[in-house]
Design a protein around this motif. Sequence first.
Motif, PDB file in Angstrom:
ATOM      1  N   ALA A 220       1.130   0.326   1.060  1.00 55.62           N
ATOM      2  CA  ALA A 220       0.866   1.265   2.641  1.00 55.62           C
ATOM      3  C   ALA A 220      -0.323   0.609   3.342  1.00 55.62           C
ATOM      4  O   ALA A 220      -0.722   0.235   4.751  1.00 55.62           O
ATOM      5  CB  ALA A 220       1.285   2.458   3.287  1.00 55.62           C
ATOM      6  N   THR A 221      -1.098   0.935   2.383  1.00 55.35           N
ATOM      7  CA  THR A 221      -2.717   0.814   2.918  1.00 55.35           C
ATOM      8  C   THR A 221      -3.321  -0.494   2.694  1.00 55.35           C
ATOM      9  O   THR A 221      -3.925  -0.577   4.240  1.00 55.35           O
ATOM     10  CB  THR A 221      -3.958   1.776   1.620  1.00 55.35           C
ATOM     11  N   ILE A 222      -2.395  -1.544   2.530  1.00 55.74           N
ATOM     12  CA  ILE A 222      -2.977  -2.777   3.004  1.00 55.74           C
ATOM     13  C   ILE A 222      -2.393  -2.990   3.785  1.00 55.74           C
ATOM     14  O   ILE A 222      -2.443  -4.275   4.288  1.00 55.74           O
ATOM     15  CB  ILE A 222      -2.595  -3.729   1.676  1.00 55.74           C
ATOM     16  N   ALA A 223      -1.506  -2.991   3.913  1.00 57.62           N
ATOM     17  CA  ALA A 223      -0.004  -3.753   5.271  1.00 57.62           C
ATOM     18  C   ALA A 223      -1.404  -2.976   6.717  1.00 57.62           C
ATOM     19  O   ALA A 223      -1.386  -3.271   7.550  1.00 57.62           O
ATOM     20  CB  ALA A 223       1.194  -2.908   5.431  1.00 57.62           C
ATOM     21  N   ALA A 224      -1.781  -1.538   6.256  1.00 55.18           N
ATOM     22  CA  ALA A 224      -2.094  -1.224   7.668  1.00 55.18           C
ATOM     23  C   ALA A 224      -3.788  -1.727   7.657  1.00 55.18           C
ATOM     24  O   ALA A 224      -4.158  -2.329   9.144  1.00 55.18           O
ATOM     25  CB  ALA A 224      -2.877   0.304   7.561  1.00 55.18           C
ATOM     26  N   ALA A 225      -4.284  -2.072   6.753  1.00 58.36           N
ATOM     27  CA  ALA A 225      -5.505  -3.210   6.841  1.00 58.36           C
ATOM     28  C   ALA A 225      -4.710  -4.808   7.332  1.00 58.36           C
ATOM     29  O   ALA A 225      -5.856  -5.678   8.326  1.00 58.36           O
ATOM     30  CB  ALA A 225      -5.638  -3.810   5.717  1.00 58.36           C
ATOM     31  N   ALA A 226      -4.316  -5.181   6.924  1.00 56.96           N
ATOM     32  CA  ALA A 226      -3.696  -6.198   7.735  1.00 56.96           C
ATOM     33  C   ALA A 226      -3.174  -6.592   8.769  1.00 56.96           C
ATOM     34  O   ALA A 226      -3.751  -7.377   9.999  1.00 56.96           O
ATOM     35  CB  ALA A 226      -2.451  -7.314   6.739  1.00 56.96           C
ATOM     36  N   LEU A 227      -2.886  -4.904   9.835  1.00 54.20           N
ATOM     37  CA  LEU A 227      -2.553  -4.704  10.724  1.00 54.20           C
ATOM     38  C   LEU A 227      -4.272  -4.958  11.949  1.00 54.20           C
ATOM     39  O   LEU A 227      -3.881  -5.561  12.657  1.00 54.20           O
ATOM     40  CB  LEU A 227      -1.536  -3.527  11.214  1.00 54.20           C
ATOM     41  N   GLY A 228      -5.036  -4.569  11.427  1.00 55.15           N
ATOM     42  CA  GLY A 228      -6.189  -4.454  11.897  1.00 55.15           C
ATOM     43  C   GLY A 228      -5.964  -6.304  12.108  1.00 55.15           C
ATOM     44  O   GLY A 228      -6.412  -6.667  13.205  1.00 55.15           O
ATOM     45  N   VAL A 229      -6.068  -6.918  10.438  1.00 57.33           N
ATOM     46  CA  VAL A 229      -6.919  -8.098  11.422  1.00 57.33           C
ATOM     47  C   VAL A 229      -5.566  -8.917  12.146  1.00 57.33           C
ATOM     48  O   VAL A 229      -6.634  -9.972  12.777  1.00 57.33           O
ATOM     49  CB  VAL A 229      -6.677  -8.880   9.433  1.00 57.33           C
ATOM     50  N   ALA A 230      -4.799  -8.691  12.265  1.00 55.67           N
ATOM     51  CA  ALA A 230      -3.564  -9.475  12.996  1.00 55.67           C
ATOM     52  C   ALA A 230      -4.463  -9.495  14.491  1.00 55.67           C
ATOM     53  O   ALA A 230      -3.989  -9.850  15.504  1.00 55.67           O
ATOM     54  CB  ALA A 230      -2.414  -9.391  12.896  1.00 55.67           C
ATOM     55  N   THR A 231      -4.831  -7.781  14.676  1.00 60.71           N
ATOM     56  CA  THR A 231      -5.142  -7.740  16.517  1.00 60.71           C
ATOM     57  C   THR A 231      -5.949  -7.689  16.895  1.00 60.71           C
ATOM     58  O   THR A 231      -5.857  -8.034  17.782  1.00 60.71           O
ATOM     59  CB  THR A 231      -4.986  -5.738  16.177  1.00 60.71           C
ATOM     60  N   ALA A 232      -7.021  -8.509  15.336  1.00 59.09           N
ATOM     61  CA  ALA A 232      -8.226  -9.081  15.467  1.00 59.09           C
ATOM     62  C   ALA A 232      -8.517 -10.356  16.241  1.00 59.09           C
ATOM     63  O   ALA A 232      -8.767 -11.358  17.347  1.00 59.09           O
ATOM     64  CB  ALA A 232      -9.178  -8.866  14.426  1.00 59.09           C
ATOM     65  N   HIS A 233      -6.872 -10.585  16.045  1.00 57.00           N
ATOM     66  CA  HIS A 233      -6.136 -12.417  16.243  1.00 57.00           C
ATOM     67  C   HIS A 233      -5.871 -12.514  17.794  1.00 57.00           C
ATOM     68  O   HIS A 233      -5.523 -13.215  18.151  1.00 57.00           O
ATOM     69  CB  HIS A 233      -5.848 -12.820  15.146  1.00 57.00           C
ATOM     70  N   LEU A 234      -5.456 -11.811  18.419  1.00 53.24           N
ATOM     71  CA  LEU A 234      -4.571 -10.954  19.354  1.00 53.24           C
ATOM     72  C   LEU A 234      -5.879 -11.541  20.693  1.00 53.24           C
ATOM     73  O   LEU A 234      -6.895 -11.471  20.813  1.00 53.24           O
ATOM     74  CB  LEU A 234      -3.746  -9.949  20.242  1.00 53.24           C
ATOM     75  N   THR A 235      -5.813 -12.160  21.793  1.00 57.80           N
ATOM     76  CA  THR A 235      -6.673 -12.661  23.403  1.00 57.80           C
ATOM     77  C   THR A 235      -6.686 -10.786  24.039  1.00 57.80           C
ATOM     78  O   THR A 235      -5.846 -10.361  23.291  1.00 57.80           O
ATOM     79  CB  THR A 235      -5.614 -13.461  23.860  1.00 57.80           C
TER      80      THR A 235
END
Length: 329
Positions: A220-235
Amino acid sequence: MGRRMARAVAAMTLFVLVMGVLVVATESGDACGFDWPYCGGKLYPDPSNAKQVIEYTHRLVTGLLGLVVVANAAVAFHPAVRRRGGTGLALGLVALLFLQAGVGGLNVLLGTPKGFTTLDVMISEALWAAVMIYLARREADETALSQKPAAGDRTALKALRRWAAVLTAAVYGTLVLGGFFKHSALAEVFFGLEPERVWLRDPGLARSVYVLHGTLGLSATIAAAALGVATAHLTVPLRRRFWLPVAAASTLLVLEVGIGFGVVVAGLKPFWVAAHMILATLSLGATAFLYGSVDAALRPASVSGERTAERGRRPEGLGRAEFAGEGRG
């Protein structure tokens, strides 16, 4: 109308779950006996008996939740709400609620051994996750995208949805395993205590469940970090829309992990156990809501539904035959 009902269902579901946590933490499950709707032979609990008050309140609000969920399903079929979709999910909430009530009732009436109440937790938390996905769908009806996301945003949104699904599944898994660890008394076995009325006493099994619970927490912690990365790629517009749900889900997860360590250090103190379960429930709700929000953004059904409705609506004063001929033209 649909959004207000969805919010009412979410608030009531959360209240029922919190009361359920208090019932387990205070060991109040048997306080009223098995003669529902009576409590200790009376129609109301003894005000001086805290455990009776907690158990009776839990039973009462669970019944009220049933009424609210059924009312929400009825609202979902109102023409103004139905065209936005979600009726299947609304009916699914009703099915999950009745399944949970049936399992909970059997646990009380049959006096099942410790551990079987995990089924109650499993279905209750699944209901909670489904409620938050449904709420996200209704909230998206009010803030739907006016146009489809650009190709780059769609790629980032798909990654965000994928990791939100992984995070939701991981948090749900930790909740169910944690519930089994506590309800089966394997936690007491793990800490070297002497539990009563249990059928699982294997220290090896207790260690395995504990390790698996921790592994899911790490996932879950790894997935939460990945969420942050994916959000940063949004406009920027979409990033503004989703950063708060992502931050809320991640923050609740961190708090849940921290309280989890508190449970271990405190040695299963009721306060820490209850706080951990409540935070885990909030974390599951936040991650499920995030998943539902991203999924709605990828397929803005409400916008297309409105356009379809507009195309199919006959103008006032125009006959059916004239309208059909105009459509063919």
